[in-house]
Write a protein that holds these residues in place. Structure first.
Motif, mmCIF file in Angstrom:
data_model
loop_
_atom_site.group_PDB
_atom_site.id
_atom_site.type_symbol
_atom_site.label_atom_id
_atom_site.label_comp_id
_atom_site.label_asym_id
_atom_site.label_seq_id
_atom_site.Cartn_x
_atom_site.Cartn_y
_atom_site.Cartn_z
ATOM 1 N N THR A 6 37.837 41.273 52.534
ATOM 2 C CA THR A 6 38.817 41.909 51.670
ATOM 3 C C THR A 6 39.825 42.731 52.467
ATOM 4 O O THR A 6 39.497 43.283 53.521
ATOM 5 N N ASN A 46 42.805 46.795 47.871
ATOM 6 C CA ASN A 46 42.518 46.140 46.601
ATOM 7 C C ASN A 46 41.133 46.524 46.114
ATOM 8 O O ASN A 46 40.200 46.618 46.902
ATOM 9 N N LEU A 60 38.395 45.353 43.016
ATOM 10 C CA LEU A 60 38.138 44.352 41.985
ATOM 11 C C LEU A 60 37.029 44.844 41.074
ATOM 12 O O LEU A 60 35.949 45.237 41.554
ATOM 13 N N CYS A 101 41.748 35.114 42.691
ATOM 14 C CA CYS A 101 43.139 35.214 42.236
ATOM 15 C C CYS A 101 43.189 35.815 40.837
ATOM 16 O O CYS A 101 42.308 35.549 40.010
ATOM 17 N N ALA A 102 44.205 36.612 40.581
ATOM 18 C CA ALA A 102 44.363 37.263 39.288
ATOM 19 C C ALA A 102 45.539 36.656 38.534
ATOM 20 O O ALA A 102 46.585 36.365 39.122
ATOM 21 N N LYS A 121 48.664 36.982 36.427
ATOM 22 C CA LYS A 121 49.688 37.986 36.166
ATOM 23 C C LYS A 121 50.601 37.467 35.057
ATOM 24 O O LYS A 121 50.991 36.293 35.051
ATOM 25 N N THR A 130 44.626 38.064 45.332
ATOM 26 C CA THR A 130 44.236 39.476 45.328
ATOM 27 C C THR A 130 43.958 40.007 46.739
ATOM 28 O O THR A 130 43.832 41.212 46.924
ATOM 29 N N GLU A 167 44.109 40.054 35.152
ATOM 30 C CA GLU A 167 44.919 41.007 35.909
ATOM 31 C C GLU A 167 44.426 42.437 35.728
ATOM 32 O O GLU A 167 44.629 43.279 36.603
ATOM 33 N N TRP A 186 41.895 43.650 38.453
ATOM 34 C CA TRP A 186 42.369 43.770 39.830
ATOM 35 C C TRP A 186 43.259 45.004 39.960
ATOM 36 O O TRP A 186 44.273 45.138 39.277
ATOM 37 N N ASP A 225 45.549 47.087 42.591
ATOM 38 C CA ASP A 225 46.230 46.918 43.870
ATOM 39 C C ASP A 225 47.046 48.176 44.159
ATOM 40 O O ASP A 225 47.934 48.537 43.387
#
Length: 344
Positions: free
Chosen positions: A217, A221, A223, A245-246, A248, A280, A322, A325, A327
């Motif tokens: 990672t 980020n 999760l 993957c998120a 969006k 992500t 989304e 996640w 960020d």
């Protein structure tokens, strides 16, 4: 939350249903026609549907479980909930109209699986998007609430029994090491980059050091998804890399026009919503990937993924919502992350 907030119409799309699930706790909704129970839908149902080729614009009913469990009384709902480990039980009348939904307390004390998988954190970047903060602190030590972001990440992995961390460092690395000092809470092995090696090159130092599946990672980020489900997906599909993957969803604040030949109008969409998958920066990786990374050569991890794909090795995506996640790679996201973790 009222039980009606767990009910959605049978004309909603998968994208719209995802938003309803994101706001529900536990993460489940029930599809109804008027009040009649038709199906149940979870984030797992949606993930399986999308992985099998479904689209966000499809009707949510296509992704649903059309044989949901239900009860005809509160006592029956309580019994089903506690005996069968369900997260929510609709209570219906003789016409299957929902009258209430029982959501017990066990869900909120859910025991997380003990995965005991190594974690590698790439923490060597300069964090230029977070300047001027990163002129003083390395990005991993920027606080989000009471803790620096990197410790939030490590605590989340620790909840799943992941206690061994490999830290790839470069920029302001001594501050990083000083912060953790003699802290015995985390088992950390440090790997110092001799020069900036991008988001993937530092993994070259772990050749022969990790001989099992590991999480990899970035350090900005977090999760909130179920790590056990991600790891199971990775192993069952025999992937060498699984990219988390998120989805969006971005609403364009303008009318969008598609132009054809000679300026003709092909289509017009008023303030459309676009959906796409974004990386992500969190991955599950097999140790054989390390053997393909050149020593001390800068490379981004997406380029490593592409190299593995070109060699015919199996790489795949595990999609998450989304809202799962967080960020903090940009200043505008720091406060959003704090609110998500600590509340208002």
């Amino acid at each position: 939350m009222e039980y009606k907030n767990y009910c959605i119409s049978d004309v909603l799309t998968v994208r719209e249903a995802m938003k309803a699930i994101d706001s529900a706790d536990p993460k489940i909704v029930f599809i109804v026609t008027e009040k009649k129970l038709i199906a149940s839908l979870t984030d797992g149902d949606i993930r399986r549907y999308l992985l099998n080729g479904g689209q966000l614009t499809d009707l949510a009913i296509a992704a649903s479980n059309k044989m949901p469990k239900y009860a005809s009384s509160l006592d029956e709902a309580v019994s089903l909930y506690h005996e069968k480990n369900f997260v929510a039980i609709p209570i219906v009348d003789s016409f299957r109209n929902i009258e209430d939904i029982y959501i017990g307390k066990l869900y909120f004390n859910e025991q997380l699986a003990d995965l005991n998988v190594p974690v590698v954190i790439n923490a060597g970047g300069k964090g230029t998007r977070l300047e001027p903060y990163t002129k003083i602190l390395p990005k991993p030590l920027i606080p989000v609430g009471e803790l620096p972001i990197i410790e939030h990440i490590m605590q989340r992995f620790s909840e799943y029994g992941c206690s061994k961390f490999s830290m790839i460092v470069n920029y302001k690395k001594e501050m990083m090491k000083a912060y953790f000092g003699n802290d015995k809470q985390y088992d950390i092995t440090w790997y110092d980059e001799q020069k900036p090696l991008g988001t993937g090159g530092g993994l070259c130092y772990l050749k022969g050091k990790i001989n099992e599946t590991f999480f990899f990672t970035n350090c900005d980020n977090l999760l909130l998804s179920n790590y056990e489900s991600m790891l199971r997906f990775h192993r069952e599909n025999h992937n060498v890399i699984t990219m988390i993957c998120a989805y969006k969803n971005i609403k364009i604040p303008y009318g969008v026009i598609e132009m054809g030949l000679n300026g003709s109008i092909e289509a017009m969409k008023e303030k459309p919503e676009l959906s796409f998958l974004t990386n992500t920066g969190i991955y599950i990786v097999e140790p054989e990937v390390l053997d393909d990374i050149e020593y001390n050569v800068p490379i981004g991890f997406p380029d490593i993924i592409e190299n593995e794909r070109k060699k015919g090795k199996k790489v795949a995506i595990y999609p998450v919502s989304e809202n799962e996640w967080l960020d903090m790679g940009q200043l505008s996201e720091l406060e959003k992350m704090r609110v998500k973790l600590y509340g208002e």
